[in-house]
Write an enzyme that holds these catalytic residues in place. Structure first.
Site, short mmCIF file in Angstrom:
data_model
loop_
_atom_site.label_atom_id
_atom_site.label_comp_id
_atom_site.label_asym_id
_atom_site.label_seq_id
_atom_site.Cartn_x
_atom_site.Cartn_y
_atom_site.Cartn_z
N GLU A 1 -9.92 0.63 15.45
CA GLU A 1 -8.84 1.99 15.02
C GLU A 1 -8.94 2.64 16.34
OE1 GLU A 1 -6.81 2.23 12.40
OE2 GLU A 1 -7.48 0.25 12.36
N ASN B 1 54.33 13.67 -14.01
CA ASN B 1 54.15 14.71 -13.13
C ASN B 1 53.19 15.75 -13.65
OD1 ASN B 1 54.61 15.21 -10.06
ND2 ASN B 1 55.32 17.25 -11.47
N LYS C 1 37.70 14.88 -14.08
CA LYS C 1 36.52 14.49 -14.55
C LYS C 1 36.73 13.68 -15.63
CE LYS C 1 34.31 15.73 -17.95
NZ LYS C 1 33.94 16.47 -19.10
N ARG D 1 0.86 14.11 7.60
CA ARG D 1 2.12 14.52 8.62
C ARG D 1 3.39 14.88 8.51
NH1 ARG D 1 0.79 10.31 13.28
NH2 ARG D 1 0.11 9.09 11.35
N ASN E 1 39.39 22.05 -21.92
CA ASN E 1 38.80 20.95 -22.54
C ASN E 1 37.60 21.30 -23.38
OD1 ASN E 1 37.25 21.26 -19.92
ND2 ASN E 1 36.65 18.97 -20.12
N ASN F 1 6.00 8.40 10.02
CA ASN F 1 4.67 9.18 9.94
C ASN F 1 5.13 10.50 9.85
OD1 ASN F 1 2.54 7.50 9.97
ND2 ASN F 1 3.02 6.81 11.80
N GLY G 1 -0.91 6.81 -0.16
CA GLY G 1 -1.29 7.90 0.67
C GLY G 1 -0.40 8.99 0.46
N LEU H 1 0.74 -1.18 0.07
CA LEU H 1 0.04 -0.04 0.03
C LEU H 1 0.99 1.21 0.19
CD1 LEU H 1 -2.73 -0.98 2.63
CD2 LEU H 1 -2.44 -1.47 0.23
N ASP I 1 5.32 2.38 4.03
CA ASP I 1 5.99 3.37 4.89
C ASP I 1 6.49 2.54 6.14
OD1 ASP I 1 3.78 2.76 5.98
OD2 ASP I 1 3.05 4.78 6.56
C1 UD1 Z 1 -3.21 1.34 9.68
C2 UD1 Z 1 -4.08 0.24 10.30
C3 UD1 Z 1 -4.02 0.29 11.85
C4 UD1 Z 1 -2.85 -0.04 12.14
C5 UD1 Z 1 -1.81 0.77 11.26
C6 UD1 Z 1 -0.19 0.21 11.19
C7 UD1 Z 1 -6.42 0.71 8.74
C8 UD1 Z 1 -7.54 0.91 8.70
N1 UD1 Z 1 -5.83 0.85 9.98
O1 UD1 Z 1 -3.68 2.53 10.39
O2 UD1 Z 1 -5.02 -0.73 12.46
O3 UD1 Z 1 -2.37 -0.33 13.46
O4 UD1 Z 1 -1.94 0.91 9.97
O5 UD1 Z 1 0.55 1.07 10.83
O6 UD1 Z 1 -5.96 -0.01 8.10
N2 UD1 Z 1 -3.00 3.83 1.98
C9 UD1 Z 1 -3.63 3.68 0.67
N3 UD1 Z 1 -4.45 4.10 0.38
C10 UD1 Z 1 -5.55 4.64 1.20
C11 UD1 Z 1 -5.28 4.62 2.69
C12 UD1 Z 1 -3.95 4.16 3.04
O7 UD1 Z 1 -2.65 3.33 -0.36
O8 UD1 Z 1 -6.54 4.94 0.71
C13 UD1 Z 1 -1.69 3.18 2.48
C14 UD1 Z 1 -0.87 4.29 3.06
O9 UD1 Z 1 -0.19 5.11 1.89
C15 UD1 Z 1 -0.04 3.56 3.85
C16 UD1 Z 1 -0.73 2.51 4.33
O10 UD1 Z 1 -2.11 2.39 3.25
O11 UD1 Z 1 1.26 3.32 3.26
C17 UD1 Z 1 -1.29 2.62 5.71
O12 UD1 Z 1 -2.37 3.69 5.94
P1 UD1 Z 1 -2.50 4.75 6.99
O13 UD1 Z 1 -3.28 5.68 6.56
O14 UD1 Z 1 -1.08 5.31 7.30
O15 UD1 Z 1 -3.06 3.69 8.11
P2 UD1 Z 1 -3.17 3.91 9.61
O16 UD1 Z 1 -3.94 4.95 9.93
O17 UD1 Z 1 -1.51 4.04 10.07
CA CA Z 2 0.65 4.64 9.12
#
Ligand code: UD1
Ligand code: CA
Length: 477
Positions: free
Chosen positions: A173, A397, A371, A30, A406, A246, A26, A23, A121
């Site tokens: 969550e 030398n 270079k 932050r 150049n 984050n 995002g 994933l 991440d």
């Molecule tokens: C998520 C989990 C949480 C867990 C935490 C661990 C959910 C709802 N919650 O929360 O339980 O403890 O990770 O780090 O899953 N992303 C997408 N598309 C989206 C949303 C997110 O690709 O629509 C990707 C983000 O870029 C990221 C990852 O998913 O790489 C996690 O998303 P993030 O929003 O950071 O989830 P958390 O709130 O940290």
């Molecule tokens: Ca996260």
């Protein structure tokens, strides 16, 4: 090799192909950045590259990367590491982790594979941790496995709620949790294994009925459990592996952690001395030989290799370069994409770039820039010199203040200086030009034409003043 064998066994054991889904759509609000979070770097590599590399080491059939913010940049970073193993899936709107996984449905719904979900991440997760997680999942017969850890401060994370028999009940969550649930220290790492078809069947039933109005992937295990499926929780002992980045502060902490591990490994496994390990900046891909001594504030970047018994002094940066044995790099040098053979000395304040090459026992001194040039065996260029597009022979030398002119404003031209030449101080070599073997240029010469062997040239423009000695074959002729 041994690792590959294990993986092969693994896939044979389960008889199920492995697909990995990362994933990475995002933005990462932050980070307070215009750049997508997964493109921020630790150890000189984007976060997503670290995750991709770990994913690849599991030998999956395919690695699907869910992209959204700065999709093109994320794709090129991943492709650079994974090539054709990666497949990209666009999630146009970030409507939650469940929605992100669902965007890969057409690829995976009928794949009959184990789908491992990772976050782009979370860069420090170890391959061996994932491997035993996947093995346990495959053996448990569960439809879903969740990798959990216990945190002293679990604020912000999803909590793993267990029933009276200590069995998995659901993930809640932080934002949706009750006061009581917020006391739970076992958290969801965001790393999962799923049986593909069950995952997508459950995802279709996830609703955005929560505090954030998002489709939560974390609702899937609870849905599967209600269907009578088995859910397995794998409690991992080392929470540091599953921390996500984050904020910039966390990015710096990760950088530190990665760096400390790299330096420690070089000290313990490779026999490298660091005068101050807390001020050494060494890429995880670099190799450094035994009995090297690295002074404080040295940066060694990319795929650099340093041989044995080298000394690298403070303030030096070496990037994607190869250095032989017994080389001294004095303070404040910049060495990029270059090669230095054994028994050379460089610096202080030298700059080597674009395939600069120093042959064995050659020396480059202070304020010398090389270079796209080669300095032959035993040759020296000690002070205040520019060597661009130059090929220099052996035992030659180069006097202080020498410049290879150049560039004529349009094109770059080559300078060739043969063996046993003495270039006098402040010589301008107007390229293209060749200085014959055994010749000498007087101080202040401006050399615009080729110099025959064994000649002394002087003046502006320089002309031949005398032949230094005649060679035997010339006498005969
Ligand atoms: C998520 C989990 C949480 C867990 C935490 C661990 C959910 C709802 N919650 O929360 O339980 O403890 O990770 O780090 O899953 N992303 C997408 N598309 C989206 C949303 C997110 O690709 O629509 C990707 C983000 O870029 C990221 C990852 O998913 O790489 C996690 O998303 P993030 O929003 O950071 O989830 P958390 O709130 O940290
Ligand atoms: Ca996260």
């Amino acid at each position: 090799m041994i690792m590959e064998k294990t993986q092969f066994l693994h896939s044979r054991q389960t008889d199920q192909p492995l697909d990995i889904l990362i994933l990475a759509a995002g933005l990462g609000t932050r980070m307070k950045s215009a750049r997508a979070k997964v493109l921020h770097k630790i150890g000189g590599q984007p976060l997503i590259t670290h995750v991709g590399r770990t994913a690849r080491s599991l030998s999956p059939r395919k690695i699907y990367v869910i992209v959204g913010h700065q999709a093109a940049e994320v794709e090129s970073a991943v492709t650079e590491e994974l090539g054709g193993l990666a497949e990209f899936v666009i999630q146009a709107q970030q409507r939650g982790t469940g929605d992100a996984v669902r965007s890969a449905r057409r690829y995976l719904e009928n794949s009959d594979s184990i789908v491992v979900v990772l976050s782009g991440d979370v860069p420090l997760l170890k391959a061996e941790t994932l491997r035993s997680f996947i093995d346990e999942h495959a053996q448990s017969g569960a439809a879903c496995s969740i990798l959990s850890v216990r945190l002293e401060n679990p604020a912000g994370y999803g909590r793993v709620v267990r029933d009276g028999n200590d069995q998995f009940a659901r993930i809640v969550e932080h934002k949706d949790a009750s006061e009581g649930e917020r006391q739970i220290k076992e958290i969801n790492s965001g790393i999962y294994c799923f049986t593909s078809n069950k995952l997508f069947a459950a995802l279709a039933r996830v609703k955005p009925a929560n505090e954030q109005g998002e489709y939560y992937l974390t609702d899937v295990p609870e849905i599967l459990l209600a269907d009578g499926e088995k859910i397995n929780v794998y409690l991992h002992h080392d929470p540091r592996e599953v921390y996500g980045v984050n904020t910039r502060a966390e990015l710096a902490e990760f950088e530190n952690l990665l760096r400390r591990n790299t330096v420690r490994k070089l000290m313990i496994d490779s026999g490298v001395t660091f005068i101050d390990p807390s001020h050494a900046y060494i890429s995880a891909e670099a190799e450094i030989g035994r009995d090297c001594v690295i002074y404080p504030d040295v940066s060694i970047e990319g795929r650099t290799s340093v041989g044995e018994s080298c000394e690298i002094r403070s303030g030096t940066r070496i990037s994607n370069s190869t250095i032989g044995d017994n080389v001294t790099v004095k303070d404040h040098c910049v060495i990029v994409d270059s090669t230095i053979e054994s028994n050379c000395s460089v610096g202080p304040f030298a700059h080597l770039r674009m395939n600069a090459r120093m042959a064995e026992k050659s020396v480059v001194g202070n304020f010398v820039e090389m270079k796209k040039s080669r300095l032959g065996r035993g040759s020296k260029s000690m002070h205040l010199t520019y060597l661009g597009d130059a090929t220099i022979g052996e035992r030659t030398n180069i006097g202080a203040g020498t410049i290879t002119c150049n560039y004529d404003g349009k094109n770059k031209h080559e300078t060739i200086i043969e063996d046993d030449v003495k270039i006098g101080s402040d010589t301008m070599l107007v390229a293209p030009v060749r200085i014959g073997k055994g010749s000498v240029t007087a101080a202040g010469s401006v050399v615009t034409e080729d110099v025959p062997p064994d000649s002394l040239v002087a003046g502006v423009p320089a002309v031949v003043k005398k032949r230094l000695f005649e060679r035997n074959d010339e006498k005969k002729g």
